[in-house]
Design an enzyme around this catalytic site. Structure first.
Site, PDB file in Angstrom:
ATOM      1  N   THR A 382     -13.413 -22.025   9.400  1.00  0.00           N
ATOM      2  CA  THR A 382     -13.162 -21.853   7.979  1.00  0.00           C
ATOM      3  C   THR A 382     -11.709 -22.271   7.737  1.00  0.00           C
ATOM      4  OG1 THR A 382     -14.831 -20.148   7.978  1.00  0.00           O
ATOM      5  CG2 THR A 382     -13.200 -19.985   6.246  1.00  0.00           C
ATOM      6  N   THR A 400     -15.067 -22.674   3.378  1.00  0.00           N
ATOM      7  CA  THR A 400     -15.715 -22.862   4.676  1.00  0.00           C
ATOM      8  C   THR A 400     -16.873 -23.855   4.642  1.00  0.00           C
ATOM      9  OG1 THR A 400     -16.767 -21.664   6.510  1.00  0.00           O
ATOM     10  CG2 THR A 400     -17.312 -20.912   4.306  1.00  0.00           C
ATOM     11  N   ASN A 402     -18.693 -23.246   7.462  1.00  0.00           N
ATOM     12  CA  ASN A 402     -19.196 -22.366   8.515  1.00  0.00           C
ATOM     13  C   ASN A 402     -18.771 -22.900   9.884  1.00  0.00           C
ATOM     14  OD1 ASN A 402     -20.266 -20.077   9.552  1.00  0.00           O
ATOM     15  ND2 ASN A 402     -22.351 -20.819   9.646  1.00  0.00           N
ATOM     16  N   ASP A 424     -25.327 -17.769   8.093  1.00  0.00           N
ATOM     17  CA  ASP A 424     -24.697 -16.483   7.763  1.00  0.00           C
ATOM     18  C   ASP A 424     -25.704 -15.477   7.203  1.00  0.00           C
ATOM     19  OD1 ASP A 424     -22.154 -16.739   8.735  1.00  0.00           O
ATOM     20  OD2 ASP A 424     -21.258 -17.390   6.864  1.00  0.00           O
ATOM     21  N   SER A 453     -20.760 -12.851   3.947  1.00  0.00           N
ATOM     22  CA  SER A 453     -19.610 -13.536   4.553  1.00  0.00           C
ATOM     23  C   SER A 453     -18.609 -12.526   5.107  1.00  0.00           C
ATOM     24  CB  SER A 453     -18.925 -14.379   3.473  1.00  0.00           C
ATOM     25  OG  SER A 453     -17.712 -14.918   3.945  1.00  0.00           O
ATOM     26  N   SER A 454     -17.722 -13.031   5.966  1.00  0.00           N
ATOM     27  CA  SER A 454     -16.615 -12.194   6.448  1.00  0.00           C
ATOM     28  C   SER A 454     -15.269 -12.670   5.890  1.00  0.00           C
ATOM     29  CB  SER A 454     -16.541 -12.244   7.972  1.00  0.00           C
ATOM     30  OG  SER A 454     -17.728 -11.787   8.539  1.00  0.00           O
ATOM     31  N   GLY A 474     -12.108 -17.676  10.901  1.00  0.00           N
ATOM     32  CA  GLY A 474     -12.347 -16.924  12.138  1.00  0.00           C
ATOM     33  C   GLY A 474     -13.637 -16.146  12.154  1.00  0.00           C
ATOM     34  N   GLY A 475     -14.602 -16.500  11.262  1.00  0.00           N
ATOM     35  CA  GLY A 475     -15.897 -15.833  11.273  1.00  0.00           C
ATOM     36  C   GLY A 475     -15.729 -14.324  11.203  1.00  0.00           C
TER      37      GLY A 475
HETATM   38  N1  GLY Z   1     -18.990 -18.709   7.463  1.00  0.00           N
HETATM   39  C1  GLY Z   1     -18.184 -17.651   7.837  1.00  0.00           C
HETATM   40  C2  GLY Z   1     -18.182 -16.548   6.856  1.00  0.00           C
HETATM   41  O1  GLY Z   1     -18.374 -16.791   5.686  1.00  0.00           O
HETATM   42  O2  GLY Z   1     -18.010 -15.423   7.231  1.00  0.00           O
END
Ligand code: GLY
Length: 572
Positions: A382, A400, A402, A424, A453-454, A474-475
């Site tokens: 991201t 992002t 992803n 996700d 999402s994170s 960083g997911g």
């Molecule tokens: N694609 C990573 C997130 O949105 O958490």
């Protein structure tokens, strides 16, 4: 006389040629700077050329929103692993004297999507279907979101200006960094398999630092967006190119998906922590909710006296993270489609019950699901931008695709990569996604739903002014990285450079382990954590923070993370 005229003509031609050459080469020499200080304005983003695009807009009188839009379009050119027009994201904007708003331009599941679309006849996930190729693609939101933000909050609102650098860099080409070369070589096989034709990201032999990446088709698409606004992407030639890619590659996005995509303004998650006002992203990002739960569990403790990265403090933080990520997995998803008990999840009473479940002496094992959790946290794709402008407006923007280069599927005739954000979603309850995250009904796939999402773009305020602006790629590790930078500054009194660069740990409920950056924590601390029942797993690095800190007298310090060689901070 004639001779003199000829001489002048030659001189003019020579100067013209020189300028032409200079223009051609202007995106070839750059270097990154990790820390910058200014009392005017500050930008931190993932690539020096993108930061430069934002600084130019600020210099011409633009505000943080004008600059952010310039940076994002520039990142789509110079940081193609994550910068994008084929993905989505979230923006938090704090207008000085106004309120803090959140913009959700997250991708949506296509109208033809269904909850079992990645399962075989036996109900088992088909490997790779949600991560690579056309079926992995969510309906892109970036162009709609960026242009909506520009229109509503930009000062100059000038598409011609804010897209100029991106278009120039795509057309003229720019010299790639060594990290970019490394990544392009790493994914060359995927690129060739999914895009079996000549395109700018594949060349004979390996890529090397300094090679010129020219993206003529992308320049044309960006020019169409510059001229026509969102119609330059969601209708016309670009839309036709996306639909053609879908048709030839087995995707399901249709014109109706593109036409009816729309971003949404939202109220940020807002709460106090130790006298600071934290603003972060609401659902469909889990960032704000998880951040509040963890910080509120930790608030009654004196972390400083527990010590920095001692077994006691890491145990406590990890257990708080475990509790909040369990809630994430079980209850969080797109509120427009699932009745998430958001108010309850954010309430003091509920957070108290989470805190009461923590045993300070030992780890509480996460409930094991039938599915194995073998996923490792590998790559972070991201991208985040933090800005404070001259007026004091602050902006935190995370976008992002992803995975790196998203689905790796390239829209040949429009020049960009499409996301693989569908991963996700929870493809099946309890089955981990790329980040090892599991989900439940709240995050199952439905047409037009946004995937959980994170991403955690955040603005922390003190006395009504931005104190910290931060976020990261960083997911699943984004939330805990933002958390640790906040703790490092507020509880551990580290300066912002230390706070960003300190090593980090991460717990996400499942897999049941504390992930630790390489070299982080002494053997003694590691042994003590193991004795408390924790499993430790090392990884090279986790989320990559871009932060701005403002002191009481208004001095801004921007910090790009040591974890990304191309991160760049620059003041005005
Ligand atoms: N694609 C990573 C997130 O949105 O958490």
């Amino acid at each position: 006389m004639l001779q003199r005229k000829t001489l002048i003509l030659i001189l003019i031609t020579y100067i013209g040629l020189l300028n032409g050459c200079r223009q051609q080469t202007s995106y070839q020499g750059y270097s990154s700077q990790k820390v910058a200080v200014s009392d005017q304005a500050m930008v931190v983003a993932a690539h020096p050329l993108a930061v430069q695009a934002g600084i130019e807009v600020l210099e011409k009188g633009g505000n943080a929103v004008d600059a952010a839009v310039a940076i994002q379009f520039a990142l789509a050119v110079v940081y193609p692993r994550a910068g994008n027009i084929g993905g989505g994201g979230f923006m938090l904007y704090d207008e000085i004297g106004g309120k803090t708003v959140a913009l959700d331009f997250r991708e949506k599941a296509p109208l033809a999507a269904n909850k079992d679309m990645y399962l075989d006849a036996q109900g088992n996930p088909i490997g790779g279907l949600s991560t690579k190729g056309a079926l992995a693609v969510g309906v892109p939101g970036s162009v709609d979101g960026l242009l909506l933000a520009l229109e509503k909050f930009g000062k100059l609102k000038d598409r011609k200006l804010v897209m100029k650098s991106a278009i120039d860099m795509a057309r003229q080409g720019f010299a790639i960094s060594s990290k970019e070369a490394e990544r392009l070589n790493k994914f060359a096989d995927d690129f060739k398999t999914l895009n079996p034709y000549d395109f700018p990201f594949v060349k004979e032999g390996d890529w090397a630092k300094g090679d010129l990446l020219i993206q003529t088709k992308l320049a044309q698409t960006l020019t169409d967006i510059q001229l026509k606004g969102r119609d330059g992407f969601y209708t016309g030639a670009c839309a036709a190119a996306i639909l053609k890619t879908m048709k030839t590659s087995g995707g399901i996005i249709e014109q109706k998906d593109l036409t009816q995509y729309s971003s949404k303004w939202k109220t940020p998650i807002q709460f106090d922590y130790q006298g600071y006002q934290v603003n972060s992203m609401p659902l469909p990002s889990s960032g704000g909710l998880v951040l509040k739960q963890v910080l509120k569990i930790l608030e009654p403790y004196d972390l400083d006296s527990l010590g920095f990265q001692t077994a006691e403090s890491i145990h406590l933080i990890s257990e708080a993270e475990r509790a909040a990520y369990e809630v994430r997995a079980k209850y969080m998803g797109d509120e427009d489609f699932y009745d998430v008990p958001t108010a309850q999840l954010l309430s003091d009473e509920y957070i108290k019950t989470l805190a009461e479940g923590i045993d300070l002496a030992k780890a509480s094992p996460s409930q094991v699901t039938p599915h194995t959790h073998t996923k490792t946290l590998e790559s972070f794709q991201t991208t985040h931008t933090s800005i404070i402008d001259k007026q004091g407006n602050s902006l935190s923007l995370t976008t992002t695709l992803n995975s790196n280069y998203g689905s790796k599927l390239y829209v040949k005739e429009a020049g960009f990569f499409l996301n693989n954000e569908m991963d996700d979603f929870s493809v099946k309850p309890g089955v981990p996604n790329t980040y090892g995250l599991v989900g439940a009904k709240a995050n199952e796939i439905a047409p037009e739903k946004r995937m959980l999402s994170s991403m955690t773009p955040s603005i922390v305020k003190k006395d009504k002014k931005a104190f910290l602006v931060l976020g990261a790629p960083g997911g699943s590790t984004i939330i805990t990285a933002v958390l640790q930078v906040l703790l490092n500054v507020i509880d551990y009194k580290q300066n912002i450079e230390q706070a960003v660069n300190s090593c980090r740990t991460h717990h996400q409920w499942l897999p049941d382990q504390i992930t630790i950056e390489k070299g982080c924590l002494s053997t003694e601390v590691r042994n003590a954590l193991t004795a408390k029942g924790h499993t430790l797993k090392e990884t090279n690095y986790m989320a990559i923070i871009k932060a701005i800190h403002r002191t009481e007298n208004g001095t801004l310090t921007g910090v790009g993370d040591r974890r990304n060689p191309d991160d760049h901070a620059q003041g005005l």
